[in-house]
Design an enzyme around this catalytic site. Structure first.
Site, PDB file in Angstrom:
ATOM      1  N   ARG A 108      -5.422  -2.157  -0.024  1.00  0.00           N
ATOM      2  CA  ARG A 108      -5.807  -0.921   0.563  1.00  0.00           C
ATOM      3  C   ARG A 108      -5.627   0.213  -0.271  1.00  0.00           C
ATOM      4  O   ARG A 108      -6.258   1.219  -0.149  1.00  0.00           O
ATOM      5  CB  ARG A 108      -4.931  -0.656   1.842  1.00  0.00           C
ATOM      6  CG  ARG A 108      -5.306  -1.860   2.966  1.00  0.00           C
ATOM      7  CD  ARG A 108      -4.549  -1.602   4.110  1.00  0.00           C
ATOM      8  NE  ARG A 108      -3.142  -2.389   4.051  1.00  0.00           N
ATOM      9  CZ  ARG A 108      -2.513  -2.518   4.911  1.00  0.00           C
ATOM     10  NH1 ARG A 108      -2.631  -2.226   6.392  1.00  0.00           N
ATOM     11  NH2 ARG A 108      -1.312  -3.250   4.807  1.00  0.00           N
TER      12      ARG A 108
ATOM     13  N   GLU B 276      10.088  -3.743  12.648  1.00  0.00           N
ATOM     14  CA  GLU B 276       9.657  -2.804  11.740  1.00  0.00           C
ATOM     15  C   GLU B 276       8.302  -2.267  12.256  1.00  0.00           C
ATOM     16  O   GLU B 276       7.189  -3.104  12.558  1.00  0.00           O
ATOM     17  CB  GLU B 276       9.532  -3.433  10.610  1.00  0.00           C
ATOM     18  CG  GLU B 276       9.266  -2.132   9.474  1.00  0.00           C
ATOM     19  CD  GLU B 276       8.959  -2.952   8.064  1.00  0.00           C
ATOM     20  OE1 GLU B 276       8.043  -3.425   7.992  1.00  0.00           O
ATOM     21  OE2 GLU B 276       9.441  -2.255   6.999  1.00  0.00           O
TER      22      GLU B 276
ATOM     23  N   SER C 208       5.637  -6.885   3.370  1.00  0.00           N
ATOM     24  CA  SER C 208       6.135  -7.029   4.613  1.00  0.00           C
ATOM     25  C   SER C 208       6.966  -8.421   4.790  1.00  0.00           C
ATOM     26  O   SER C 208       6.920  -9.242   4.050  1.00  0.00           O
ATOM     27  CB  SER C 208       5.065  -6.946   5.890  1.00  0.00           C
ATOM     28  OG  SER C 208       4.138  -8.127   5.418  1.00  0.00           O
TER      29      SER C 208
ATOM     30  N   LYS D  48      -1.825  -7.815  -8.879  1.00  0.00           N
ATOM     31  CA  LYS D  48      -2.420  -7.922  -7.483  1.00  0.00           C
ATOM     32  C   LYS D  48      -2.127  -6.797  -6.731  1.00  0.00           C
ATOM     33  O   LYS D  48      -1.125  -6.706  -6.020  1.00  0.00           O
ATOM     34  CB  LYS D  48      -2.459  -9.377  -6.769  1.00  0.00           C
ATOM     35  CG  LYS D  48      -3.740  -9.520  -6.212  1.00  0.00           C
ATOM     36  CD  LYS D  48      -4.112  -8.688  -4.984  1.00  0.00           C
ATOM     37  CE  LYS D  48      -3.147  -8.798  -3.761  1.00  0.00           C
ATOM     38  NZ  LYS D  48      -3.325  -7.638  -3.018  1.00  0.00           N
TER      39      LYS D  48
ATOM     40  N   PHE E 208       0.741  -1.256  -0.052  1.00  0.00           N
ATOM     41  CA  PHE E 208       0.098   0.116   0.117  1.00  0.00           C
ATOM     42  C   PHE E 208       0.927   1.246   0.094  1.00  0.00           C
ATOM     43  O   PHE E 208       0.213   2.262  -0.542  1.00  0.00           O
ATOM     44  CB  PHE E 208      -0.883   0.143   1.313  1.00  0.00           C
ATOM     45  CG  PHE E 208      -0.213   0.465   2.603  1.00  0.00           C
ATOM     46  CD1 PHE E 208      -0.044   1.747   2.796  1.00  0.00           C
ATOM     47  CD2 PHE E 208       0.269  -0.547   3.419  1.00  0.00           C
ATOM     48  CE1 PHE E 208       0.523   2.274   3.933  1.00  0.00           C
ATOM     49  CE2 PHE E 208       0.866  -0.136   4.537  1.00  0.00           C
ATOM     50  CZ  PHE E 208       1.081   1.205   4.906  1.00  0.00           C
TER      51      PHE E 208
ATOM     52  N   CYS F 257       9.898   1.677   3.067  1.00  0.00           N
ATOM     53  CA  CYS F 257      10.793   0.696   3.406  1.00  0.00           C
ATOM     54  C   CYS F 257      12.101   1.233   3.460  1.00  0.00           C
ATOM     55  O   CYS F 257      13.147   0.590   3.936  1.00  0.00           O
ATOM     56  CB  CYS F 257      10.810  -0.539   2.355  1.00  0.00           C
ATOM     57  SG  CYS F 257      11.235   0.205   0.852  1.00  0.00           S
TER      58      CYS F 257
HETATM   59  P1  NAD Z   1       1.686  -6.588   3.219  1.00  0.00           P
HETATM   60  O1  NAD Z   1       2.656  -7.574   3.515  1.00  0.00           O
HETATM   61  O2  NAD Z   1       0.644  -6.466   4.158  1.00  0.00           O
HETATM   62  O3  NAD Z   1       0.994  -6.782   1.961  1.00  0.00           O
HETATM   63  C1  NAD Z   1       1.859  -6.695   0.688  1.00  0.00           C
HETATM   64  C2  NAD Z   1       1.107  -7.566  -0.519  1.00  0.00           C
HETATM   65  O4  NAD Z   1       0.715  -8.681   0.290  1.00  0.00           O
HETATM   66  C3  NAD Z   1      -0.615  -6.876  -0.686  1.00  0.00           C
HETATM   67  O5  NAD Z   1      -0.689  -6.884  -1.851  1.00  0.00           O
HETATM   68  C4  NAD Z   1      -1.526  -7.730   0.097  1.00  0.00           C
HETATM   69  O6  NAD Z   1      -2.746  -7.991  -0.361  1.00  0.00           O
HETATM   70  C5  NAD Z   1      -0.588  -9.189   0.092  1.00  0.00           C
HETATM   71  N1  NAD Z   1      -0.459  -9.868   1.349  1.00  0.00           N
HETATM   72  C6  NAD Z   1      -0.983  -9.576   2.592  1.00  0.00           C
HETATM   73  N2  NAD Z   1      -0.906 -10.614   3.396  1.00  0.00           N
HETATM   74  C7  NAD Z   1      -0.621 -11.884   2.699  1.00  0.00           C
HETATM   75  C8  NAD Z   1      -0.411 -13.126   3.010  1.00  0.00           C
HETATM   76  N3  NAD Z   1      -0.714 -13.552   4.092  1.00  0.00           N
HETATM   77  N4  NAD Z   1      -0.033 -14.100   1.928  1.00  0.00           N
HETATM   78  C9  NAD Z   1      -0.138 -13.495   0.484  1.00  0.00           C
HETATM   79  N5  NAD Z   1      -0.134 -12.459   0.380  1.00  0.00           N
HETATM   80  C10 NAD Z   1      -0.533 -11.253   1.474  1.00  0.00           C
HETATM   81  O7  NAD Z   1       2.397  -5.207   3.169  1.00  0.00           O
HETATM   82  P2  NAD Z   1       2.001  -3.779   3.144  1.00  0.00           P
HETATM   83  O8  NAD Z   1       1.156  -3.435   4.716  1.00  0.00           O
HETATM   84  O9  NAD Z   1       0.971  -3.474   2.121  1.00  0.00           O
HETATM   85  O10 NAD Z   1       3.188  -2.817   2.814  1.00  0.00           O
HETATM   86  C11 NAD Z   1       3.953  -2.486   3.879  1.00  0.00           C
HETATM   87  C12 NAD Z   1       5.402  -3.408   3.879  1.00  0.00           C
HETATM   88  O11 NAD Z   1       5.912  -3.462   2.678  1.00  0.00           O
HETATM   89  C13 NAD Z   1       6.402  -2.994   5.140  1.00  0.00           C
HETATM   90  O12 NAD Z   1       6.834  -4.072   5.645  1.00  0.00           O
HETATM   91  C14 NAD Z   1       7.367  -2.442   4.074  1.00  0.00           C
HETATM   92  O13 NAD Z   1       8.839  -2.465   4.547  1.00  0.00           O
HETATM   93  C15 NAD Z   1       7.311  -3.441   2.687  1.00  0.00           C
HETATM   94  N6  NAD Z   1       7.897  -2.462   1.795  1.00  0.00           N
HETATM   95  C16 NAD Z   1       9.028  -3.161   1.179  1.00  0.00           C
HETATM   96  C17 NAD Z   1       9.677  -2.650   0.093  1.00  0.00           C
HETATM   97  C18 NAD Z   1      11.267  -2.877  -0.293  1.00  0.00           C
HETATM   98  O14 NAD Z   1      11.678  -2.440  -1.475  1.00  0.00           O
HETATM   99  N7  NAD Z   1      11.870  -3.816   0.421  1.00  0.00           N
HETATM  100  C19 NAD Z   1       9.115  -1.565  -0.505  1.00  0.00           C
HETATM  101  C20 NAD Z   1       7.721  -1.055  -0.235  1.00  0.00           C
HETATM  102  C21 NAD Z   1       7.122  -1.790   0.970  1.00  0.00           C
END
Ligand code: NAD
Length: 498
Positions: free
Chosen positions: A181, A383, A230, A177, A153, A285
């Site tokens: 949010r 985090e 995450s 996908k 998101f 991130c």
């Molecule tokens: P999230 O892990 O909750 O969701 C990311 C994606 O995965 C979404 O599309 C979500 O629908 C899907 N998802 C959620 N739970 C899942 C599950 N159990 N199984 C499969 N898919 C699932 O992350 P978020 O809250 O949307 O984003 C924030 C996180 O992303 C933070 O931890 C941040 O550090 C990380 N992030 C990392 C980078 C990077 O380059 N390393 C870049 C941006 C964000």
């Protein structure tokens, strides 16, 4: 519900449609709580249809000449430029960040499209003439097939643009996908790609949360998965994808340390620290979430941090005077408040308290700073992904680097110093993939890879840059023998006969 709430659609095989499951989410504007859109999740059948559409579109798209695929990217670049303000406003409305931050995000996404425009050069292989008598060898890049992209998101526009342009220009087809949010920017980008002339089925968009991702991971026709989110989810997506033989890059969470040496220009360094910790309300991130005061600087560092943090103006991202917007959801705000309470109970000193700050209607939490945080505390370890900065005090650079290297994460780290020797020591010893020297957010530009280490990345080939091109292609090495039948005769004198 707001009067203008729109129903978000999915894109399958060139057709825009309402996703088919019963599950519907209201999408709020985080600055006001008002519903701006409704999102129906895709059913398992929708995901299946999207993957099949991508599979069907694959052979023709993979055979489309590379310069023609690049032309779609040139047109996309123009469309993104033309619609930049609208796209930035969409990011602000669904994510909450300030308009300046949203413009920056869209700009960083456009830079990847610019990289993709260079596909005819990027996709060139290599060859070596005469590796043995009459034999040449060449390496040629081919697309991988159907790629599934799952995005978070916090960068609803930029992260999809890390993936989609490069994957497509390399000849793959794609099922996206986006985060449930923030699905609006992704849908708009897909519309622009259709307008840019992308054939039906080459890009498909499905919606939902875990179930949709699981369906993509389980699908035998998905060849590769690009994931950003995450840490726990990145780790499990990597494992599930690899278990079925898919190629996976999974970018995870972070806990980025910012070292401030006692020879640093304090005011300027703290300005960079504040923007790193509280930009995008800390939901980045690359956010600096641990400031390490090294040597005698700690007291002055904390004082300057608190002074500058308290001057930040909280408010809706659409208002030009706003420095910091809300966090994404009310539940997130509550979780962050619980982290703050636990931090106090663990003995850290709360020197700037953001609770209760900002307009009452939205999901606001003001800049929060803890001093005297130690590595045994959850504040240091986890985090938090919000506007909460922890200050750790270290005796010298050795102790500071030890603290940073003991984090399970390894996304980014920065040092603030006027000493070349300290900067060099840090560059060589810090265990993180993206380092900043007197820079608070060490974000690589599109032509470099986005290089997380340790639990911030699972896979081998990173997003963007040449790594991105290598992730989205499979090389073939071809060894050929071609010799002229009469070759040996050429050495004989002509016209004399024997
Ligand atoms: P999230 O892990 O909750 O969701 C990311 C994606 O995965 C979404 O599309 C979500 O629908 C899907 N998802 C959620 N739970 C899942 C599950 N159990 N199984 C499969 N898919 C699932 O992350 P978020 O809250 O949307 O984003 C924030 C996180 O992303 C933070 O931890 C941040 O550090 C990380 N992030 C990392 C980078 C990077 O380059 N390393 C870049 C941006 C964000």
């Amino acid at each position: 519900m707001g009067d203008n709430a729109i129903a978000v659609r999915s894109l399958i095989g060139g057709r825009w449609a309402d996703p088919g499951s019963e599950h519907v989410d209201a999408i709020p504007d985080p600055a006001t709580g008002e519903t701006i859109a409704t999102l129906s999740y895709s059913s398992e059948n929708d995901v299946h249809d999207a993957v099949l559409a991508a599979r069907q579109a694959f052979p023709a798209w993979a055979d489309t000449p590379v310069p023609d695929r690049a032309q779609v990217m040139f047109r996309l670049k123009q469309l993104l430029e033309r619609n930049l303000e609208e796209l930035a406003l969409l990011v602000t409305r669904e994510n909450g960040k300030t308009l300046a931050e949203s413009r920056g995000e869209v700009r960083r996404g456009i830079e990847v499209v610019e990289l993709a425009c260079g596909a005819p050069t990027l996709l060139m292989g290599t060859s070596l003439d005469q590796i043995a008598e009459g034999i040449d060898e060449e390496l040629v890049r081919f697309p991988v097939g159907v790629v599934a992209g799952v995005t978070p998101f916090n960068f609803p526009s930029m992260v999809p643009l890390w993936m989609i342009p490069l994957a497509l220009v390399c000849g793959n087809t794609f099922v996206h996908k986006p985060s449930q949010r923030t699905p609006l920017s992704a849908t708009r980008i897909a519309e622009l790609l259709v307008e840019a002339g992308l054939p039906d089925g080459v890009l498909n968009v499905v919606h939902g949360a875990r179930e949709s991702v699981d369906a993509l991971l389980a699908h035998p026709e998905v060849d590769a998965v690009s994931f950003v989110g995450s840490e726990a989810v990145a780790r499990s997506v990597y494992a599930a994808g690899a278990a079925t033989g898919k190629r996976v890059q999974a970018l995870g969470g972070a806990k980025n340390h910012l070292l401030v040496m006692d020879d640093a220009d304090l005011e300027r360094s703290v300005t960079a620290l504040i923007s790193s910790a509280f930009g995008n309300a800390g939901q980045r991130c690359l956010a600096g979430s641990v400031a390490v005061g090294v040597g005698s600087v700690a007291d002055a560092l904390v004082e300057e941090l608190v002074g500058q943090a308290e001057r930040l103006r909280l408010g809706p991202g659409v208002e030009p005077e706003t420095d910091m917007g809300p966090v994404i959801r009310e539940e997130r705000r509550k979780e962050l408040i619980a982290h703050i309470e636990r931090g106090q109970q663990a003995g850290a000193r709360l020197v700037a308290d953001g609770r209760g700050a900002g307009p009452a209607e939205g999901f606001f939490l003001g800049p929060t700073v803890f001093d005297r945080v130690t590595p045994d505390m959850a504040l240091w370890r986890e985090e938090l992904f919000g506007p909460v900065l922890s200050v750790v005090r270290a005796r010298d650079i050795d102790e500071a680097i030890r603290v940073l290297n003991s984090s399970p994460y390894g996304n980014a780290a920065s040092i603030f110093t006027t000493s070349g020797a300290s900067a060099r020591e840090f560059k060589r010893r810090a265990e993180a993939g993206m380092l900043g020297v007197n820079i608070g957010v060490a974000a690589p530009m599109a032509f470099f890879p986005f290089v997380g280490w340790k639990s911030s990345f699972f896979g081998d080939l990173h997003a963007t840059g040449v790594d991105g091109v290598r992730f989205y292609t499979r090389p073939k090495v071809i060894t050929s023998r071609w010799t002229l039948p009469a070759r040996l005769d050429h050495s004989k004198p002509e016209g004399r006969g024997h």
